[in-house]
Design a protein around this motif. Structure first.
Motif, PDB file in Angstrom:
ATOM      1  N   GLU A 117      -5.162   3.702   5.593  1.00 25.08           N
ATOM      2  CA  GLU A 117      -6.279   4.855   5.270  1.00 25.08           C
ATOM      3  C   GLU A 117      -6.954   5.130   6.288  1.00 25.08           C
ATOM      4  O   GLU A 117      -7.820   6.262   6.282  1.00 25.08           O
ATOM      5  CB  GLU A 117      -7.250   4.137   3.898  1.00 25.08           C
ATOM      6  N   ALA A 118      -6.884   4.423   7.485  1.00 30.49           N
ATOM      7  CA  ALA A 118      -7.571   4.828   8.814  1.00 30.49           C
ATOM      8  C   ALA A 118      -6.943   6.161   9.091  1.00 30.49           C
ATOM      9  O   ALA A 118      -7.626   6.953  10.167  1.00 30.49           O
ATOM     10  CB  ALA A 118      -7.724   3.919   9.851  1.00 30.49           C
ATOM     11  N   PHE A 119      -5.581   6.558   8.975  1.00 25.44           N
ATOM     12  CA  PHE A 119      -4.803   7.767   9.337  1.00 25.44           C
ATOM     13  C   PHE A 119      -4.752   8.627   8.433  1.00 25.44           C
ATOM     14  O   PHE A 119      -5.174   9.772   9.003  1.00 25.44           O
ATOM     15  CB  PHE A 119      -3.395   7.185   9.553  1.00 25.44           C
ATOM     16  N   ALA A 120      -4.656   8.519   7.255  1.00 30.06           N
ATOM     17  CA  ALA A 120      -4.356   9.535   6.068  1.00 30.06           C
ATOM     18  C   ALA A 120      -4.643   8.984   4.988  1.00 30.06           C
ATOM     19  O   ALA A 120      -4.858   7.813   4.730  1.00 30.06           O
ATOM     20  CB  ALA A 120      -3.004   9.941   6.359  1.00 30.06           C
ATOM     21  N   ILE A 121      -4.169   9.878   3.776  1.00 32.27           N
ATOM     22  CA  ILE A 121      -4.156   9.070   2.341  1.00 32.27           C
ATOM     23  C   ILE A 121      -2.745   8.346   2.399  1.00 32.27           C
ATOM     24  O   ILE A 121      -2.002   8.364   3.018  1.00 32.27           O
ATOM     25  CB  ILE A 121      -3.782  10.488   1.416  1.00 32.27           C
ATOM     26  N   PRO A 122      -3.236   7.217   1.680  1.00 34.19           N
ATOM     27  CA  PRO A 122      -2.398   5.897   1.946  1.00 34.19           C
ATOM     28  C   PRO A 122      -0.911   6.361   1.269  1.00 34.19           C
ATOM     29  O   PRO A 122      -0.878   7.154   0.062  1.00 34.19           O
ATOM     30  CB  PRO A 122      -2.923   4.958   0.902  1.00 34.19           C
ATOM     31  N   THR A 123       0.078   5.799   1.782  1.00 29.74           N
ATOM     32  CA  THR A 123       1.453   6.063   1.242  1.00 29.74           C
ATOM     33  C   THR A 123       1.882   4.942  -0.061  1.00 29.74           C
ATOM     34  O   THR A 123       0.772   4.150  -0.233  1.00 29.74           O
ATOM     35  CB  THR A 123       2.437   5.521   2.318  1.00 29.74           C
ATOM     36  N   GLU A 124       2.778   5.254  -0.652  1.00 31.00           N
ATOM     37  CA  GLU A 124       3.112   4.514  -1.792  1.00 31.00           C
ATOM     38  C   GLU A 124       3.168   2.868  -1.512  1.00 31.00           C
ATOM     39  O   GLU A 124       2.682   2.045  -2.029  1.00 31.00           O
ATOM     40  CB  GLU A 124       4.208   4.643  -2.292  1.00 31.00           C
ATOM     41  N   ASP A 125       3.746   2.510  -0.108  1.00 31.30           N
ATOM     42  CA  ASP A 125       3.867   1.214   0.347  1.00 31.30           C
ATOM     43  C   ASP A 125       2.513   0.719   0.342  1.00 31.30           C
ATOM     44  O   ASP A 125       2.279  -0.582  -0.081  1.00 31.30           O
ATOM     45  CB  ASP A 125       4.648   0.984   1.794  1.00 31.30           C
ATOM     46  N   ALA A 126       1.543   1.332   1.173  1.00 30.07           N
ATOM     47  CA  ALA A 126       0.219   1.049   1.333  1.00 30.07           C
ATOM     48  C   ALA A 126      -0.256   0.598   0.227  1.00 30.07           C
ATOM     49  O   ALA A 126      -1.348  -0.385  -0.198  1.00 30.07           O
ATOM     50  CB  ALA A 126      -0.418   1.658   2.376  1.00 30.07           C
ATOM     51  N   MET A 127      -0.414   1.513  -0.768  1.00 29.90           N
ATOM     52  CA  MET A 127      -1.117   1.307  -2.230  1.00 29.90           C
ATOM     53  C   MET A 127      -0.470   0.224  -2.722  1.00 29.90           C
ATOM     54  O   MET A 127      -0.997  -0.521  -3.738  1.00 29.90           O
ATOM     55  CB  MET A 127      -0.872   2.576  -3.069  1.00 29.90           C
ATOM     56  N   ARG A 128       0.762  -0.012  -2.856  1.00 27.04           N
ATOM     57  CA  ARG A 128       1.393  -1.174  -3.734  1.00 27.04           C
ATOM     58  C   ARG A 128       1.021  -2.362  -2.957  1.00 27.04           C
ATOM     59  O   ARG A 128       0.554  -3.320  -3.440  1.00 27.04           O
ATOM     60  CB  ARG A 128       2.928  -1.181  -3.503  1.00 27.04           C
ATOM     61  N   MET A 129       0.914  -2.603  -1.691  1.00 29.84           N
ATOM     62  CA  MET A 129       0.419  -3.674  -0.941  1.00 29.84           C
ATOM     63  C   MET A 129      -1.165  -3.982  -1.375  1.00 29.84           C
ATOM     64  O   MET A 129      -1.495  -5.097  -1.648  1.00 29.84           O
ATOM     65  CB  MET A 129       0.508  -3.645   0.477  1.00 29.84           C
ATOM     66  N   ALA A 130      -1.892  -2.894  -1.477  1.00 31.91           N
ATOM     67  CA  ALA A 130      -3.355  -2.975  -1.859  1.00 31.91           C
ATOM     68  C   ALA A 130      -3.404  -3.714  -3.448  1.00 31.91           C
ATOM     69  O   ALA A 130      -4.287  -4.254  -3.723  1.00 31.91           O
ATOM     70  CB  ALA A 130      -4.077  -1.823  -1.775  1.00 31.91           C
ATOM     71  N   LEU A 131      -2.561  -3.091  -4.085  1.00 28.26           N
ATOM     72  CA  LEU A 131      -2.478  -3.524  -5.404  1.00 28.26           C
ATOM     73  C   LEU A 131      -2.404  -4.842  -5.626  1.00 28.26           C
ATOM     74  O   LEU A 131      -2.736  -5.848  -6.265  1.00 28.26           O
ATOM     75  CB  LEU A 131      -1.658  -2.495  -6.381  1.00 28.26           C
ATOM     76  N   ARG A 132      -1.093  -5.253  -4.869  1.00 30.33           N
ATOM     77  CA  ARG A 132      -0.540  -6.657  -5.047  1.00 30.33           C
ATOM     78  C   ARG A 132      -1.685  -7.679  -4.400  1.00 30.33           C
ATOM     79  O   ARG A 132      -1.976  -8.954  -4.901  1.00 30.33           O
ATOM     80  CB  ARG A 132       0.536  -6.713  -4.039  1.00 30.33           C
ATOM     81  N   THR A 133      -2.661  -7.176  -3.553  1.00 28.34           N
ATOM     82  CA  THR A 133      -3.753  -7.955  -2.869  1.00 28.34           C
ATOM     83  C   THR A 133      -4.621  -8.453  -4.183  1.00 28.34           C
ATOM     84  O   THR A 133      -4.919  -9.725  -4.608  1.00 28.34           O
ATOM     85  CB  THR A 133      -4.453  -7.355  -2.064  1.00 28.34           C
ATOM     86  N   GLN A 134      -4.889  -7.415  -5.228  1.00 25.57           N
ATOM     87  CA  GLN A 134      -5.738  -7.782  -6.247  1.00 25.57           C
ATOM     88  C   GLN A 134      -4.779  -8.666  -7.274  1.00 25.57           C
ATOM     89  O   GLN A 134      -5.366  -9.693  -7.898  1.00 25.57           O
ATOM     90  CB  GLN A 134      -5.965  -6.271  -6.943  1.00 25.57           C
ATOM     91  N   GLN A 135      -3.663  -8.443  -7.444  1.00 29.13           N
ATOM     92  CA  GLN A 135      -2.844  -9.162  -8.262  1.00 29.13           C
ATOM     93  C   GLN A 135      -2.738 -10.809  -8.042  1.00 29.13           C
ATOM     94  O   GLN A 135      -2.595 -11.637  -8.697  1.00 29.13           O
ATOM     95  CB  GLN A 135      -1.695  -8.724  -8.513  1.00 29.13           C
ATOM     96  N   VAL A 136      -2.677 -10.878  -6.477  1.00 23.62           N
ATOM     97  CA  VAL A 136      -2.521 -12.295  -6.134  1.00 23.62           C
ATOM     98  C   VAL A 136      -3.774 -12.865  -6.249  1.00 23.62           C
ATOM     99  O   VAL A 136      -3.766 -13.959  -6.726  1.00 23.62           O
ATOM    100  CB  VAL A 136      -2.176 -12.171  -4.458  1.00 23.62           C
ATOM    101  N   ILE A 137      -5.029 -12.257  -6.007  1.00 28.89           N
ATOM    102  CA  ILE A 137      -6.198 -12.815  -6.425  1.00 28.89           C
ATOM    103  C   ILE A 137      -6.418 -13.244  -7.859  1.00 28.89           C
ATOM    104  O   ILE A 137      -6.857 -14.414  -8.227  1.00 28.89           O
ATOM    105  CB  ILE A 137      -7.597 -12.024  -6.006  1.00 28.89           C
ATOM    106  N   ALA A 138      -6.011 -12.358  -8.743  1.00 26.02           N
ATOM    107  CA  ALA A 138      -6.038 -12.697 -10.121  1.00 26.02           C
ATOM    108  C   ALA A 138      -5.203 -13.739 -10.689  1.00 26.02           C
ATOM    109  O   ALA A 138      -5.226 -14.520 -11.475  1.00 26.02           O
ATOM    110  CB  ALA A 138      -5.724 -11.211 -10.947  1.00 26.02           C
ATOM    111  N   GLU A 139      -3.737 -13.666  -9.930  1.00 25.26           N
ATOM    112  CA  GLU A 139      -2.842 -14.358 -10.680  1.00 25.26           C
ATOM    113  C   GLU A 139      -2.533 -15.789  -9.902  1.00 25.26           C
ATOM    114  O   GLU A 139      -2.153 -16.758 -10.436  1.00 25.26           O
ATOM    115  CB  GLU A 139      -1.701 -13.707 -10.726  1.00 25.26           C
ATOM    116  N   GLU A 140      -2.956 -15.876  -8.686  1.00 27.49           N
ATOM    117  CA  GLU A 140      -2.374 -17.021  -7.758  1.00 27.49           C
ATOM    118  C   GLU A 140      -3.661 -17.873  -7.406  1.00 27.49           C
ATOM    119  O   GLU A 140      -3.634 -19.107  -7.093  1.00 27.49           O
ATOM    120  CB  GLU A 140      -1.630 -16.837  -6.655  1.00 27.49           C
ATOM    121  N   THR A 141      -4.913 -17.405  -7.051  1.00 26.26           N
ATOM    122  CA  THR A 141      -5.963 -18.106  -6.393  1.00 26.26           C
ATOM    123  C   THR A 141      -6.601 -19.116  -7.704  1.00 26.26           C
ATOM    124  O   THR A 141      -7.359 -19.857  -7.130  1.00 26.26           O
ATOM    125  CB  THR A 141      -6.978 -17.218  -6.010  1.00 26.26           C
TER     126      THR A 141
END
Length: 563
Positions: free
Chosen positions: A373-397
């Motif tokens: 996002e420092a470059f442009a609107i996020p790509t689908e890959d970047a958004m998936r990684m960002a969402l997975r970050t939340q999901q790891v916090i929610a499901e694994e920690t």
């Protein structure tokens, strides 16, 4: 008030700490000095070497309390994430309604549980896509919305009774809300089942983000009208997201983000109360939006202090009796301003730490930024990684198993109370200086934000404030080539064609009559502007039709420069 520990124990602890500093600490410092003479949080709160129960003793037990109980320091709900996780609400918006609709459906398929919508600059400022001022900007930084037809395309195939929708828009927020309402009615939805929010917080625009159209008074009137209309017609909907995020992103300290947001809250509540509505009739649906910056424990303390301050303001200043009116609920976004282009994959780590702090601070919904996002609107890959970050916090920690797991930390409790004290000091200063609206006109808030932003820039430049890959650990190696989100140059043509079709197909006589009613309503500040706006949207009015008409009635705002 009851202290956590008795005065004799506090004195004994302090005596032990003094002895420790004279012996163990002094001896160790002779062998190895500390990194610097003094330590501070990102927001310039001094940080001690160690915290003990004596530091937490400054906070009465009643102010810490229990989750879901006044003053809600430990969380707005008693079970928090043991009952349900926070809403994972990744923001999306680009191109036309159809383009963003595809991104929404992709994110929902990836496990997103709420929708958040970014709008392009013409929509934010109330220009239609075929207006000369929109050239080159249509659908570039968000989705373009001119008419109800665009809103229909944006949410096509998405059940709005089953998923909450946030819309990030301010000077033209009430028009987007009207479109959302008409869309829901056309689909046969029960308005009382719709959940989500329209941002609508215009005062922080004058302070920080600078996206405004009308003068302050009519702009606040519009916010008042959104709140009162939704309180009577949409019992689950949040008619405003009072936002500290943009104050922070403009460069403010975390303390000013918190205090200035609550100063804006006071204005909105007072304006609604002037209509005769009781505070408990509308306050339960007020919502907030904050950033989570890099200083982990400071951010947790900030969120806890905000809940406590809000509860006390609503109860003690405004006489709220319903606990729902005192329960601060907030959406959080990780800090876009902290993202870097050099070594951009480090942004994943930054975002992860900020997201974890937001969760430990008790957020109700969360957006995690994409690494690109420092470059442009996020790509689908970047958004998936960002969402997975939340999901790891929610499901694994397993951090969701305990409500307010940092509660009782000597440091966190002490810093929470320091934040509360400083927030109320700033609010008192605002009152003494003549109130929020007067200080906006004088540029007082703007100057405070600019001063801290300037100091932060100097600290980054000198290296005093570390930024990995920028002023620390710059390895000189080229970063891997990054694929950024492409801008579709057919966007403006597609968008303008639909807007012009809507204009051609509407009933001009009915439309002109409704537009005149809008003018009459705008001239009478006792009336609510939402009903006539809803009828205009239903009749085929464009965003620009409404904004340009009201410019003739109310004029536009020009900021007084402050140096």
């Amino acid at each position: 008030m009851t202290s956590i520990i008795d005065p004799k124990t506090v004195e004994a602890i302090r005596s032990e700490v003094a002895d420790w500093e004279q012996k163990e600490v002094a001896a160790f410092l002779m062998k190895q000095a500390e990194r610097k003479e003094a330590f501070f949080t990102l927001g310039d709160f001094p940080v001690k070497r160690v915290y003990t129960a004596a530091d937490a003793a400054q906070t009465p037990i009643e102010d810490i309390g229990l989750p879901g109980r006044y003053p809600f320091t430990r969380g707005p709900y008693p079970t928090m994430y043991r009952s349900r996780n926070w809403t994972m609400r990744q923001i999306a918006g680009f191109g036309t309604g159809e383009d963003t609709n595809k991104r929404f459906k992709y994110l929902i398929a990836q496990g997103q549980t709420g929708i958040s919508t970014d709008f392009d600059m013409p929509t934010l400022m109330g220009y239609d896509s075929d207006h000369p001022m929109s050239e080159g900007e249509v659908g570039r930084e968000g989705v373009a919305i001119d008419t109800l037809a665009d809103m229909e395309a944006l949410f096509d195939g998405i059940d709005l009774e089953k998923i909450s929708v946030s819309m990030t828009i301010n000077p033209s927020a009430w028009i987007l809300l009207a479109m959302y309402i008409v869309l829901a009615e056309k689909r046969g939805y029960d308005l009382d089942k719709l959940s989500g929010t329209v941002q609508a917080d215009i005062l922080k625009e004058y302070m920080a983000q600078k996206e405004y159209v009308f003068p302050v008074a009519p702009s606040v009137r519009i916010v008042r009208d959104c709140i009162t209309y939704c309180a009577k017609n949409m019992k689950r909907y949040n008619p405003i997201n009072i936002s500290g995020y943009h104050i922070s992103e403009a460069g403010s300290s975390p303390l000013h983000e918190a205090a200035f947001t609550l100063a804006n809250l006071v204005v909105y509540v007072e304006e609604v109360l002037k209509t005769g509505m009781k505070v408990d009739e509308f306050a339960p649906r007020l919502a907030f939006f904050f950033v989570c910056q890099a200083d982990f424990f400071e951010e947790v303390a900030k969120f806890r202090a905000l809940r406590r301050c809000y509860a006390k303001i609503m109860k003690e200043r405004f006489g709220a009796e319903n606990p729902e009116s005192m329960r601060l609920r907030f959406h959080c976004q990780t800090a876009a301003a902290s993202l870097t282009k050099p070594q951009y994959m480090v942004n994943v780590v930054r975002t992860s730490m900020q997201a974890l702090a937001a969760v430990l601070g008790g957020c109700q919904s969360l957006h995690t930024n994409g690494y690109d996002e420092a470059f442009a609107i996020p790509t689908e890959d970047a958004m998936r990684m960002a969402l997975r970050t939340q999901q790891v916090i929610a499901e694994e920690t397993n951090v969701t198993q305990v409500t307010d797991p940092l509660g009782g930390s000597y440091y966190v409790e002490s810093l929470t109370t320091e934040y509360e004290t400083k927030i109320f000091e700033i609010l008192a200063e605002v009152e003494e200086r003549g109130g929020t609206l007067k200080l906006i006109e004088e540029g007082w808030f703007q100057k405070n934000i600019a001063d801290f932003a300037y100091e932060t820039a100097l600290r980054k430049q000198s290296g005093e404030k570390p930024v990995i890959g920028v002023n620390r650990l710059v390895d000189g190696m080229p970063d891997p080539k990054i694929e950024t989100h492409p801008y579709d140059h057919s966007t403006a043509e597609r968008q303008c064609a639909r807007t012009q079709r809507v204009r051609r197909e509407r009933d001009p006589v009915k439309f002109d009559l409704l537009l005149q009613q809008l003018v009459e309503t705008a001239r009478d500040p006792s009336q609510n502007i939402m009903p006539i706006t809803i009828e205009l949207v239903r009749s085929g009015a464009t965003m620009g039709d409404l904004i340009e008409t009201l410019k003739d009635v109310w004029g536009t705002y020009r900021e007084t420069p402050v140096f």
